[in-house]
Motif scaffolding. Structure first.
Motif, PDB file in Angstrom:
ATOM      1  N   UNK A   1       0.807  -1.215   0.000  1.00  0.00           N
ATOM      2  CA  UNK A   1       0.000   0.000   0.000  1.00  0.00           C
ATOM      3  C   UNK A   1       0.843   1.269   0.000  1.00  0.00           C
ATOM      4  N   UNK A   2       2.141   1.119  -0.031  1.00  0.00           N
ATOM      5  CA  UNK A   2       3.041   2.267  -0.029  1.00  0.00           C
ATOM      6  C   UNK A   2       3.283   2.748  -1.462  1.00  0.00           C
ATOM      7  N   UNK A   3       3.077   4.033  -1.694  1.00  0.00           N
ATOM      8  CA  UNK A   3       3.314   4.593  -3.027  1.00  0.00           C
ATOM      9  C   UNK A   3       4.803   4.543  -3.367  1.00  0.00           C
ATOM     10  N   UNK A   4       5.653   4.641  -2.362  1.00  0.00           N
ATOM     11  CA  UNK A   4       7.099   4.575  -2.584  1.00  0.00           C
ATOM     12  C   UNK A   4       7.498   3.214  -3.134  1.00  0.00           C
ATOM     13  N   UNK A   5       6.896   2.148  -2.600  1.00  0.00           N
ATOM     14  CA  UNK A   5       7.193   0.805  -3.087  1.00  0.00           C
ATOM     15  C   UNK A   5       6.843   0.687  -4.561  1.00  0.00           C
TER      16      UNK A   5
END
Length: 152
Positions: free
Chosen positions: A112-116
Protein backbone atom coordinates in the motif's frame (compact mmCIF):
# COMPACT_ATOMS: atom_id res chain seq x y z
CA UNK A 1 22.57 -20.21 -33.02
CA UNK A 2 20.41 -18.60 -35.67
CA UNK A 3 17.46 -16.70 -34.19
CA UNK A 4 15.04 -17.66 -36.99
CA UNK A 5 15.72 -21.37 -36.54
CA UNK A 6 14.83 -21.45 -32.83
CA UNK A 7 11.64 -23.33 -31.98
CA UNK A 8 9.47 -22.45 -29.01
CA UNK A 9 10.96 -24.21 -25.99
CA UNK A 10 8.94 -23.75 -22.78
CA UNK A 11 11.58 -25.50 -20.63
CA UNK A 12 14.21 -23.03 -21.79
CA UNK A 13 11.90 -20.11 -20.96
CA UNK A 14 11.14 -21.48 -17.49
CA UNK A 15 14.85 -22.10 -16.87
CA UNK A 16 15.66 -18.54 -17.96
CA UNK A 17 12.98 -17.13 -15.65
CA UNK A 18 14.25 -19.17 -12.68
CA UNK A 19 17.90 -18.25 -13.33
CA UNK A 20 17.03 -14.59 -13.86
CA UNK A 21 14.96 -14.45 -10.65
CA UNK A 22 17.72 -16.16 -8.66
CA UNK A 23 20.41 -13.84 -10.00
CA UNK A 24 18.22 -10.82 -9.22
CA UNK A 25 17.68 -11.86 -5.60
CA UNK A 26 21.33 -12.84 -5.19
CA UNK A 27 22.40 -9.40 -6.40
CA UNK A 28 19.75 -7.72 -4.26
CA UNK A 29 21.08 -9.66 -1.27
CA UNK A 30 24.63 -8.51 -1.93
CA UNK A 31 23.56 -4.86 -2.23
CA UNK A 32 21.34 -5.17 0.84
CA UNK A 33 24.20 -6.70 2.83
CA UNK A 34 26.51 -3.86 1.83
CA UNK A 35 24.10 -0.94 2.16
CA UNK A 36 21.49 -2.04 4.71
CA UNK A 37 23.48 -4.64 6.66
CA UNK A 38 25.85 -1.98 7.95
CA UNK A 39 22.93 0.07 9.32
CA UNK A 40 20.80 -2.57 11.06
CA UNK A 41 21.61 -5.07 13.79
CA UNK A 42 20.04 -8.06 12.00
CA UNK A 43 19.26 -8.63 8.33
CA UNK A 44 16.08 -10.49 7.45
CA UNK A 45 13.68 -11.08 4.57
CA UNK A 46 11.68 -8.08 5.74
CA UNK A 47 13.97 -5.82 3.70
CA UNK A 48 13.38 -7.91 0.57
CA UNK A 49 9.62 -8.48 0.68
CA UNK A 50 7.94 -6.07 3.10
CA UNK A 51 6.73 -2.90 1.41
CA UNK A 52 7.04 -0.89 4.64
CA UNK A 53 10.85 -0.99 4.51
CA UNK A 54 10.89 0.80 1.15
CA UNK A 55 10.51 4.32 2.51
CA UNK A 56 12.06 7.68 1.80
CA UNK A 57 11.65 8.88 5.37
CA UNK A 58 14.68 7.09 6.88
CA UNK A 59 18.29 6.58 5.88
CA UNK A 60 17.84 2.82 6.02
CA UNK A 61 14.83 3.14 3.72
CA UNK A 62 16.95 5.05 1.22
CA UNK A 63 19.55 2.27 1.37
CA UNK A 64 16.81 -0.25 0.57
CA UNK A 65 15.66 1.90 -2.36
CA UNK A 66 19.20 2.20 -3.72
CA UNK A 67 19.65 -1.57 -3.34
CA UNK A 68 16.56 -2.25 -5.43
CA UNK A 69 17.61 0.21 -8.14
CA UNK A 70 21.18 -1.12 -8.31
CA UNK A 71 19.76 -4.64 -8.62
CA UNK A 72 17.67 -3.46 -11.56
CA UNK A 73 20.83 -2.13 -13.22
CA UNK A 74 22.58 -5.44 -12.63
CA UNK A 75 19.52 -7.28 -13.96
CA UNK A 76 19.83 -5.47 -17.25
CA UNK A 77 23.37 -6.77 -17.51
CA UNK A 78 22.17 -10.31 -16.75
CA UNK A 79 19.71 -10.01 -19.61
CA UNK A 80 22.55 -9.47 -22.02
CA UNK A 81 23.93 -12.93 -21.29
CA UNK A 82 20.83 -14.84 -20.18
CA UNK A 83 18.06 -13.60 -22.47
CA UNK A 84 20.15 -12.30 -25.42
CA UNK A 85 17.20 -10.88 -27.39
CA UNK A 86 16.08 -7.25 -27.21
CA UNK A 87 12.45 -8.05 -27.95
CA UNK A 88 12.27 -10.37 -24.92
CA UNK A 89 13.68 -7.90 -22.37
CA UNK A 90 10.37 -6.28 -21.44
CA UNK A 91 8.71 -9.70 -21.06
CA UNK A 92 11.37 -11.05 -18.73
CA UNK A 93 11.57 -7.82 -16.72
CA UNK A 94 7.81 -7.73 -16.24
CA UNK A 95 7.79 -11.41 -15.28
CA UNK A 96 10.50 -10.81 -12.67
CA UNK A 97 8.62 -7.91 -11.08
CA UNK A 98 5.25 -9.71 -11.20
CA UNK A 99 6.79 -12.68 -9.38
CA UNK A 100 8.34 -10.22 -6.91
CA UNK A 101 4.89 -8.64 -6.38
CA UNK A 102 3.36 -12.07 -5.64
CA UNK A 103 6.15 -12.88 -3.17
CA UNK A 104 5.61 -9.52 -1.45
CA UNK A 105 1.86 -10.17 -1.22
CA UNK A 106 2.50 -13.59 0.33
CA UNK A 107 5.05 -12.18 2.78
CA UNK A 108 3.53 -8.90 3.89
CA UNK A 109 0.19 -8.30 2.18
CA UNK A 110 -0.76 -5.98 -0.65
CA UNK A 111 1.85 -3.17 -1.00
CA UNK A 112 0.00 0.00 0.00
CA UNK A 113 3.04 2.27 -0.03
CA UNK A 114 3.31 4.59 -3.03
CA UNK A 115 7.10 4.57 -2.58
CA UNK A 116 7.19 0.81 -3.09
CA UNK A 117 5.23 1.10 -6.33
CA UNK A 118 7.37 3.98 -7.63
CA UNK A 119 10.63 2.16 -6.86
CA UNK A 120 9.46 -1.05 -8.54
CA UNK A 121 8.06 0.69 -11.64
CA UNK A 122 11.32 2.63 -12.01
CA UNK A 123 13.28 -0.60 -11.51
CA UNK A 124 11.17 -2.33 -14.16
CA UNK A 125 11.68 0.53 -16.62
CA UNK A 126 15.42 0.73 -16.00
CA UNK A 127 15.88 -3.03 -16.31
CA UNK A 128 13.79 -3.35 -19.47
CA UNK A 129 15.13 -0.28 -21.28
CA UNK A 130 18.79 -0.72 -20.40
CA UNK A 131 18.62 -4.47 -21.06
CA UNK A 132 17.00 -3.80 -24.42
CA UNK A 133 19.65 -1.20 -25.27
CA UNK A 134 22.48 -3.57 -24.39
CA UNK A 135 20.94 -6.43 -26.36
CA UNK A 136 20.34 -4.21 -29.39
CA UNK A 137 23.98 -3.09 -29.31
CA UNK A 138 25.05 -6.73 -29.30
CA UNK A 139 22.61 -7.71 -32.07
CA UNK A 140 23.80 -4.88 -34.31
CA UNK A 141 27.50 -5.67 -34.06
CA UNK A 142 29.20 -6.47 -37.31
CA UNK A 143 29.92 -10.11 -37.92
CA UNK A 144 33.68 -10.50 -38.40
CA UNK A 145 34.60 -12.35 -41.56
CA UNK A 146 38.11 -13.67 -41.67
CA UNK A 147 39.78 -13.30 -45.04
CA UNK A 148 42.22 -15.97 -45.92
CA UNK A 149 44.69 -15.58 -48.75
CA UNK A 150 46.19 -18.47 -50.50
CA UNK A 151 49.85 -18.09 -51.28
CA UNK A 152 49.75 -20.42 -54.24
Amino acid sequence: MFYGAVVWDPWLIVAQIVCFQCLYYLTLGVFMAILVGTRVSRMSLVYFFDYATVTASTATGWCVIVSFLLSALAGSGYMLYLIERAKKCLDFSATLYIIHLFLCIIYGGWPSSITWWVVNVIGLAVMALLGEYLCIKRELREIPIARYRSNV
